[in-house]
Write a protein that holds these residues in place. Sequence first.
Motif, mmCIF file in Angstrom:
data_model
loop_
_atom_site.group_PDB
_atom_site.id
_atom_site.type_symbol
_atom_site.label_atom_id
_atom_site.label_comp_id
_atom_site.label_asym_id
_atom_site.label_seq_id
_atom_site.Cartn_x
_atom_site.Cartn_y
_atom_site.Cartn_z
ATOM 1 N N ALA A 136 16.056 -8.053 -36.840
ATOM 2 C CA ALA A 136 15.975 -6.589 -36.761
ATOM 3 C C ALA A 136 15.035 -6.039 -37.836
ATOM 4 C CB ALA A 136 17.362 -5.979 -36.913
ATOM 5 N N ILE A 137 15.101 -6.607 -39.027
ATOM 6 C CA ILE A 137 14.215 -6.166 -40.109
ATOM 7 C C ILE A 137 12.766 -6.439 -39.746
ATOM 8 C CG2 ILE A 137 13.531 -6.642 -42.494
ATOM 9 C CD1 ILE A 137 16.553 -7.099 -43.074
ATOM 10 N N ALA A 138 12.494 -7.638 -39.240
ATOM 11 C CA ALA A 138 11.122 -7.986 -38.854
ATOM 12 C C ALA A 138 10.615 -7.035 -37.764
ATOM 13 C CB ALA A 138 11.060 -9.433 -38.378
ATOM 14 N N ALA A 139 11.463 -6.688 -36.813
ATOM 15 C CA ALA A 139 11.048 -5.792 -35.735
ATOM 16 C C ALA A 139 10.773 -4.384 -36.263
ATOM 17 C CB ALA A 139 12.119 -5.745 -34.657
ATOM 18 N N LYS A 140 11.628 -3.874 -37.140
ATOM 19 C CA LYS A 140 11.423 -2.526 -37.686
ATOM 20 C C LYS A 140 10.144 -2.447 -38.502
ATOM 21 C CE LYS A 140 16.100 -0.909 -37.662
ATOM 22 N NZ LYS A 140 17.073 -0.035 -38.199
ATOM 23 N N LEU A 141 9.894 -3.467 -39.298
ATOM 24 C CA LEU A 141 8.695 -3.448 -40.123
ATOM 25 C C LEU A 141 7.435 -3.674 -39.281
ATOM 26 C CD1 LEU A 141 10.072 -5.209 -43.293
ATOM 27 C CD2 LEU A 141 9.373 -2.836 -43.065
ATOM 28 N N ALA A 142 7.540 -4.463 -38.233
ATOM 29 C CA ALA A 142 6.391 -4.640 -37.331
ATOM 30 C C ALA A 142 6.059 -3.318 -36.659
ATOM 31 C CB ALA A 142 6.696 -5.712 -36.293
ATOM 32 N N ALA A 143 7.077 -2.539 -36.326
ATOM 33 C CA ALA A 143 6.845 -1.230 -35.724
ATOM 34 C C ALA A 143 6.142 -0.285 -36.689
ATOM 35 C CB ALA A 143 8.166 -0.615 -35.263
#
Length: 192
Positions: free
Chosen positions: A101-108
């Motif tokens: 989830a952290i990786a996805a939020k930061l990728a966004a």
Amino acid sequence: MSSPADPASPRKPPRPVTRAVLDRMALAYLERYASSAENLRRVLARKVERRCRLRGEEPEAALALVEEAVARAAASGLVDDTAYTEARVASLRRRGGSRRAIAAKLAAKGVDAETVGAALARDAQARAEDDPDADPEREAAWALARRRRLGPYRTAARAENRDKDIARLARAGFPYGVARQVVDGAIDGEDG
């Protein structure tokens, strides 16, 4: 004479986009929010496109100035992707964010996967220095369970909601094994 609140009064078009205007826009945004360079670029581009649309101009020339404004912000230290990523990782972990989830939020937000991976590794290393048995994923799953009142934090009908609680943690990006351990676990000092 019409008042400023009167919808029939003609609105004065916004000022043209200049280097100084873009710097003020960037500074105003960064005063309120931490940001990655890519996110700042997106925000400024949206503002420039809107302003040019209101002025009836083509935004291409003004969009070229956005890159310069982002570069100036980065050069002055107002935008630092590494520091931003580390702060967001720590914050999201405390709130119960899984690695995925952290990786996805930061990728966004436009942070590259390499920077995110390095920040997650540093976070795990820092936690391991404090407690060699620390598992950041399990700690984050417990934090989310506590915040959302899942598993052992549920006040009633714990057994009936077991599968729903596991599914909630799985949707949040936690591996099945971690989700099951948390939901079936007991809060320290209580019997499970």
